[in-house]
Design a protein around this motif. Structure first.
Motif, PDB file in Angstrom:
ATOM      1  N   UNK A 316      49.555  49.449  66.251  1.00 63.39           N
ATOM      2  CA  UNK A 316      49.308  49.998  67.579  1.00 63.39           C
ATOM      3  C   UNK A 316      48.762  48.922  68.502  1.00 63.39           C
ATOM      4  N   UNK A 317      48.948  49.064  69.825  1.00 61.07           N
ATOM      5  CA  UNK A 317      48.534  48.016  70.762  1.00 61.07           C
ATOM      6  C   UNK A 317      47.039  47.996  71.061  1.00 61.07           C
ATOM      7  N   UNK A 364      52.561  40.063  74.443  1.00 59.61           N
ATOM      8  CA  UNK A 364      53.626  40.926  73.926  1.00 59.61           C
ATOM      9  C   UNK A 364      53.182  42.388  73.806  1.00 59.61           C
ATOM     10  N   UNK A 365      51.985  42.676  73.274  1.00 58.79           N
ATOM     11  CA  UNK A 365      51.557  44.080  73.211  1.00 58.79           C
ATOM     12  C   UNK A 365      51.423  44.745  74.574  1.00 58.79           C
ATOM     13  N   UNK A 372      56.752  51.208  77.144  1.00 55.03           N
ATOM     14  CA  UNK A 372      56.729  52.457  76.382  1.00 55.03           C
ATOM     15  C   UNK A 372      56.068  53.592  77.148  1.00 55.03           C
ATOM     16  N   UNK A 373      55.267  53.252  78.154  1.00 54.20           N
ATOM     17  CA  UNK A 373      54.479  54.269  78.855  1.00 54.20           C
ATOM     18  C   UNK A 373      55.274  55.032  79.902  1.00 54.20           C
ATOM     19  N   UNK A 449      53.367  53.105  71.169  1.00 53.43           N
ATOM     20  CA  UNK A 449      54.607  52.388  70.876  1.00 53.43           C
ATOM     21  C   UNK A 449      55.525  53.136  69.924  1.00 53.43           C
ATOM     22  N   UNK A 450      55.164  54.320  69.525  1.00 52.66           N
ATOM     23  CA  UNK A 450      56.028  55.085  68.627  1.00 52.66           C
ATOM     24  C   UNK A 450      57.131  55.742  69.449  1.00 52.66           C
ATOM     25  N   UNK A 451      58.162  54.939  69.752  1.00 49.55           N
ATOM     26  CA  UNK A 451      59.255  55.413  70.604  1.00 49.55           C
ATOM     27  C   UNK A 451      60.577  55.327  69.865  1.00 49.55           C
ATOM     28  N   UNK A 452      61.449  56.252  70.191  1.00 47.57           N
ATOM     29  CA  UNK A 452      62.781  56.234  69.591  1.00 47.57           C
ATOM     30  C   UNK A 452      63.712  55.334  70.402  1.00 47.57           C
ATOM     31  N   UNK A 453      64.621  54.618  69.744  1.00 48.73           N
ATOM     32  CA  UNK A 453      65.542  53.756  70.488  1.00 48.73           C
ATOM     33  C   UNK A 453      66.536  54.564  71.305  1.00 48.73           C
ATOM     34  N   UNK A 454      66.896  54.016  72.446  1.00 47.91           N
ATOM     35  CA  UNK A 454      67.934  54.618  73.274  1.00 47.91           C
ATOM     36  C   UNK A 454      69.309  54.273  72.695  1.00 47.91           C
ATOM     37  N   UNK A 455      70.350  55.024  73.011  1.00 50.42           N
ATOM     38  CA  UNK A 455      71.688  54.662  72.560  1.00 50.42           C
ATOM     39  C   UNK A 455      72.074  53.267  73.055  1.00 50.42           C
ATOM     40  N   UNK A 456      72.578  52.457  72.131  1.00 50.88           N
ATOM     41  CA  UNK A 456      73.005  51.093  72.437  1.00 50.88           C
ATOM     42  C   UNK A 456      71.873  50.218  72.943  1.00 50.88           C
ATOM     43  N   UNK A 457      70.639  50.612  72.735  1.00 48.84           N
ATOM     44  CA  UNK A 457      69.519  49.816  73.206  1.00 48.84           C
ATOM     45  C   UNK A 457      68.479  49.645  72.141  1.00 48.84           C
TER      46      UNK A 457
END
Length: 492
Positions: A316-317, A364-365, A372-373, A449-457
């Motif tokens: 976590x950041x 970077x964090x 992510x926010x 930062x617990x995020x799901x990736x976007x399509x093709x990203x």
């Protein structure tokens, strides 16, 4: 195409650090006062910070390659004007124009990559753009020091000419034009103008008031600056297409990450303004030795930025954004041990290494947290806001810190006064860094930062896990980019 983007933005990154090395020689050559030296730095930061968001919007509407080329042309011509400037006033004017060019070409260089590379290759291309731009930043002080010692301070601006000419030629041949079909509505030109007037007026008052010159003008510009800043926020609140959508600050994590960015980059701006000049004027270093002295900071950032981004994803950041500023403060307090006659290895190097390690833990964090926010559709504006916040922080630090440190008038050139002022400045910057740690510990969430990736990203933290050297400002990022059509390349 990647070479065009890297070399174009690399000139902006280079000028963010190399001019600091040249300040003592510029002051001697043009008989510049401390306030004039502040304006040489702040003129560039003022227009860059005020217009960087507008530059991205112009590219989306009018064509990214077009606006990028306009930025290159302005930056190159302004560099020539800097190199031949016979007076400090003309040099400051040229630096203002340089900042305008940088505000147009920096977001354009990233947008070209985002629009032209297929989704599967974008993350690697952006990583290469960031890492190679970091190399330019890292070696800027070293190259600048060599040019100053071997030729003149004017050579640090002349070097931009062949680069700018090559980039302009290569962009016209190898970069396809692209636009954002969804970018509609009027440009927020009034918002950009109010931001520039507001920052310019308040900066003028902060720099010139301690000098005691033209008190009436100082009062008038201060009033105008504050009024323009108030007007800017009112304009952004009412505008249908604001340059700075204030609703983005409703995200507590976004606001907190930008608050950490502001205080940490204010400390960073103060350090780079004073350290290189202190090493030359008080310690007797040559320009190339002074430029090389801070090289460990940039090397540590290049080598450690990807690892710091990966660590922020695991733990976590919150922890790195708390520990990092505290380590920065420790490095700044170690700089209090530096006095004329001391050895670089025993006094300067340990402080620089500790400072660099702390900065590596932050950049970077904080970039990943900013992305992510917010919603993925606003990640570009979020990154631009974070970059602008850092540059405004540096602008204000350069304006205020010499006053606090007692370095007004000609005291900047007196070794004894500069030594005392440098120590005072490092204490102030250390306090700012500790404030950043407190803000991070009390406001940053451990799971942002617990995020799901976007399509093709990719997820925000994945795009922060590359090599960078963000000593000027946090790197721009497109965030979780969506797929887009590759524009056709016309046959040659």
């Amino acid at each position: 195409m990647l070479a065009v983007a890297v070399l174009g933005s690399g000139m902006v990154f280079l000028d963010s650090t190399v001019v600091n090395v040249a300040l003592p020689k510029i002051g001697e050559g043009l008989n510049a006062s401390t306030s004039a030296l502040q304006w040489i730095l702040n003129g560039y930061l003022l227009t860059l910070a005020s217009l960087i968001l507008l530059g991205g919007s112009l590219g989306d509407r009018l064509g990214r390659r077009l606006i990028f080329q306009v930025g290159i042309a302005l930056f190159t011509l302004a560099s020539l004007l800097c190199a031949v400037a016979p007076t400090v006033e003309l040099l400051i004017f040229a630096r203002l124009i340089q900042g305008i060019g940088g505000a147009l070409l920096t977001p354009g260089s990233l947008a070209i990559i985002e629009a032209s590379f297929r989704p599967a290759d974008r993350a690697r291309a952006i990583g290469a753009w960031s890492g190679l731009g970091g190399v330019a930043t890292a070696f800027g002080p070293l190259l600048g020091g060599w040019l100053i010692a071997a030729i003149s301070w004017r050579a640090i601006f002349l070097i931009n000419l062949p680069i700018g000419i090559f980039v302009a030629w290569a962009a016209s041949r190898h970069v396809p034009e692209s636009r954002d079909p969804n970018a509609t509505g009027r440009l927020d030109a009034s918002g950009a103008a109010l931001a520039a007037i507001g920052l310019g007026g308040t900066t003028y008052a902060l720099i010139e008031a301690p000098e005691g010159n033209h008190p009436a003008a100082v009062v008038v510009t201060a009033v105008i600056g504050v009024a323009a800043l108030i007007g800017f926020f009112m304009q952004e609140r009412r505008s249908a297409n604001p340059m700075l959508p204030l609703s983005i600050f409703r995200s507590r994590q976004f606001s907190a990450a930008n608050a950490v960015t502001f205080v940490v980059y204010a400390a960073l701006g103060g350090v780079f303004f004073l350290l290189v000049s202190f090493l030359q004027i008080s310690m007797g270093y040559s320009p190339i030795a002074a430029g090389s002295a801070s090289l460990p900071i940039t090397v540590l950032m290049l080598l450690g930025s990807a690892r710091a981004g990966a660590m922020a994803q695991r733990v976590g950041p919150r922890r790195p954004l708390t520990i990092g500023p505290l380590v920065i403060a420790a490095g700044l307090l170690l700089m209090l041990r530096i006095n004329p006659g001391d050895s670089y290895v025993t006094t300067v190097l340990p402080a620089v290494i500790v400072f660099g390690l702390g900065l590596t833990l932050v950049v970077a964090p904080v970039t990943a947290t900013v992305l992510a926010a917010v919603d993925s559709t606003r990640s570009g504006i979020a990154s631009g806001v974070n970059n602008a916040v850092a540059r405004v922080a540096g602008l204000l630090a350069v304006a205020v810190l010499p006053v606090i440190a007692g370095l007004t008038g000609d005291k900047f050139y007196e070794p004894t006064h500069l030594t005392h002022g440098f120590h005072v400045g490092m204490v102030v910057c250390a306090v700012l860094a500790v404030l950043g740690a407190i803000i991070a510990w009390t406001t940053i969430s451990a799971d942002v930062l617990h995020a799901e990736p976007e399509p093709d990203g990719g997820t925000p933290e994945r795009l922060a896990e590359d090599y960078s050297c963000a000593v000027g400002a946090p790197p721009l990022r497109p965030g979780r980019e969506a797929a887009c059509e590759v524009p056709p390349v016309r046959s040659q």
